[in-house]
Design a protein around this motif. Sequence first.
Motif, PDB file in Angstrom:
ATOM      1  N   ARG A  18       0.838  -1.204   0.000  1.00  0.00           N
ATOM      2  CA  ARG A  18       0.000   0.000   0.000  1.00  0.00           C
ATOM      3  C   ARG A  18       0.872   1.253   0.000  1.00  0.00           C
ATOM      4  O   ARG A  18       0.609   2.206  -0.735  1.00  0.00           O
ATOM      5  CB  ARG A  18      -0.936  -0.010   1.198  1.00  0.00           C
ATOM      6  N   GLU A  19       1.922   1.264   0.816  1.00  0.00           N
ATOM      7  CA  GLU A  19       2.820   2.422   0.860  1.00  0.00           C
ATOM      8  C   GLU A  19       3.475   2.663  -0.497  1.00  0.00           C
ATOM      9  O   GLU A  19       3.530   3.796  -0.980  1.00  0.00           O
ATOM     10  CB  GLU A  19       3.887   2.226   1.933  1.00  0.00           C
ATOM     11  N   ALA A  20       3.973   1.603  -1.115  1.00  0.00           N
ATOM     12  CA  ALA A  20       4.617   1.739  -2.427  1.00  0.00           C
ATOM     13  C   ALA A  20       3.602   2.160  -3.484  1.00  0.00           C
ATOM     14  O   ALA A  20       3.899   2.995  -4.347  1.00  0.00           O
ATOM     15  CB  ALA A  20       5.286   0.421  -2.823  1.00  0.00           C
ATOM     16  N   TYR A  21       2.403   1.602  -3.406  1.00  0.00           N
ATOM     17  CA  TYR A  21       1.355   1.939  -4.375  1.00  0.00           C
ATOM     18  C   TYR A  21       0.954   3.413  -4.235  1.00  0.00           C
ATOM     19  O   TYR A  21       0.780   4.115  -5.241  1.00  0.00           O
ATOM     20  CB  TYR A  21       0.143   1.037  -4.158  1.00  0.00           C
ATOM     21  N   ASP A  22       0.820   3.879  -3.004  1.00  0.00           N
ATOM     22  CA  ASP A  22       0.465   5.280  -2.769  1.00  0.00           C
ATOM     23  C   ASP A  22       1.537   6.228  -3.303  1.00  0.00           C
ATOM     24  O   ASP A  22       1.222   7.278  -3.865  1.00  0.00           O
ATOM     25  CB  ASP A  22       0.208   5.536  -1.282  1.00  0.00           C
ATOM     26  N   ARG A  23       2.803   5.851  -3.135  1.00  0.00           N
ATOM     27  CA  ARG A  23       3.888   6.684  -3.683  1.00  0.00           C
ATOM     28  C   ARG A  23       3.821   6.728  -5.205  1.00  0.00           C
ATOM     29  O   ARG A  23       3.976   7.789  -5.812  1.00  0.00           O
ATOM     30  CB  ARG A  23       5.257   6.156  -3.234  1.00  0.00           C
ATOM     31  N   ALA A  24       3.581   5.588  -5.826  1.00  0.00           N
ATOM     32  CA  ALA A  24       3.473   5.535  -7.285  1.00  0.00           C
ATOM     33  C   ALA A  24       2.263   6.339  -7.759  1.00  0.00           C
ATOM     34  O   ALA A  24       2.324   7.043  -8.772  1.00  0.00           O
ATOM     35  CB  ALA A  24       3.385   4.092  -7.763  1.00  0.00           C
ATOM     36  N   SER A  25       1.185   6.256  -7.016  1.00  0.00           N
ATOM     37  CA  SER A  25      -0.029   6.997  -7.366  1.00  0.00           C
ATOM     38  C   SER A  25       0.215   8.501  -7.272  1.00  0.00           C
ATOM     39  O   SER A  25      -0.185   9.254  -8.159  1.00  0.00           O
ATOM     40  CB  SER A  25      -1.172   6.587  -6.435  1.00  0.00           C
ATOM     41  N   ALA A  26       0.891   8.916  -6.208  1.00  0.00           N
ATOM     42  CA  ALA A  26       1.192  10.346  -6.029  1.00  0.00           C
ATOM     43  C   ALA A  26       2.095  10.856  -7.149  1.00  0.00           C
ATOM     44  O   ALA A  26       1.988  12.022  -7.555  1.00  0.00           O
ATOM     45  CB  ALA A  26       1.836  10.584  -4.674  1.00  0.00           C
ATOM     46  N   ALA A  27       2.956   9.986  -7.653  1.00  0.00           N
ATOM     47  CA  ALA A  27       3.865  10.373  -8.736  1.00  0.00           C
ATOM     48  C   ALA A  27       3.193  10.222 -10.109  1.00  0.00           C
ATOM     49  O   ALA A  27       3.779  10.592 -11.128  1.00  0.00           O
ATOM     50  CB  ALA A  27       5.129   9.523  -8.681  1.00  0.00           C
ATOM     51  N   VAL A  31       2.304   2.737 -14.709  1.00  0.00           N
ATOM     52  CA  VAL A  31       2.972   1.460 -14.961  1.00  0.00           C
ATOM     53  C   VAL A  31       3.407   0.826 -13.646  1.00  0.00           C
ATOM     54  O   VAL A  31       3.195  -0.369 -13.401  1.00  0.00           O
ATOM     55  CB  VAL A  31       4.174   1.644 -15.915  1.00  0.00           C
ATOM     56  N   ARG A  32       4.004   1.635 -12.788  1.00  0.00           N
ATOM     57  CA  ARG A  32       4.445   1.125 -11.479  1.00  0.00           C
ATOM     58  C   ARG A  32       3.257   0.649 -10.650  1.00  0.00           C
ATOM     59  O   ARG A  32       3.332  -0.381  -9.968  1.00  0.00           O
ATOM     60  CB  ARG A  32       5.229   2.220 -10.741  1.00  0.00           C
ATOM     61  N   MET A  33       2.154   1.380 -10.712  1.00  0.00           N
ATOM     62  CA  MET A  33       0.958   0.987  -9.964  1.00  0.00           C
ATOM     63  C   MET A  33       0.454  -0.376 -10.431  1.00  0.00           C
ATOM     64  O   MET A  33       0.105  -1.232  -9.611  1.00  0.00           O
ATOM     65  CB  MET A  33      -0.129   2.051 -10.111  1.00  0.00           C
ATOM     66  N   ALA A  34       0.429  -0.582 -11.747  1.00  0.00           N
ATOM     67  CA  ALA A  34      -0.016  -1.875 -12.289  1.00  0.00           C
ATOM     68  C   ALA A  34       0.944  -2.985 -11.889  1.00  0.00           C
ATOM     69  O   ALA A  34       0.510  -4.094 -11.528  1.00  0.00           O
ATOM     70  CB  ALA A  34      -0.138  -1.789 -13.806  1.00  0.00           C
ATOM     71  N   ASP A  35       2.246  -2.704 -11.942  1.00  0.00           N
ATOM     72  CA  ASP A  35       3.245  -3.700 -11.530  1.00  0.00           C
ATOM     73  C   ASP A  35       3.082  -4.065 -10.054  1.00  0.00           C
ATOM     74  O   ASP A  35       3.157  -5.242  -9.686  1.00  0.00           O
ATOM     75  CB  ASP A  35       4.661  -3.183 -11.774  1.00  0.00           C
ATOM     76  N   LEU A  36       2.878  -3.069  -9.223  1.00  0.00           N
ATOM     77  CA  LEU A  36       2.705  -3.321  -7.796  1.00  0.00           C
ATOM     78  C   LEU A  36       1.436  -4.115  -7.518  1.00  0.00           C
ATOM     79  O   LEU A  36       1.425  -5.008  -6.668  1.00  0.00           O
ATOM     80  CB  LEU A  36       2.689  -2.006  -7.011  1.00  0.00           C
TER      81      LEU A  36
END
Length: 85
Positions: A18-27, A31-36
Amino acid sequence: MPPRPRQKILDNLESIYREAYDRASAAGDQVRMADLDAAYQREQLLLEVLLDVRDALTAPAAPSGQSGPDPMSALETIHRIAKLR
């Protein structure tokens, strides 16, 4: 020492992703969100299988005539899933 509760382990996994996904979402990194998302689903499945194996190995023996969880079957499932990676 008793094993950690299943839900706590799964909650920890979700928290990490969730933390990594939120960072990718904020950025705005779609692609990163889908990978996560895909990685989380895969890791959750693997972790659930491992927890099933743990539970099967630590469960008290079933009385004769009754079948319990099959640890070998669970290990074979892990092997098949690991090949998908």
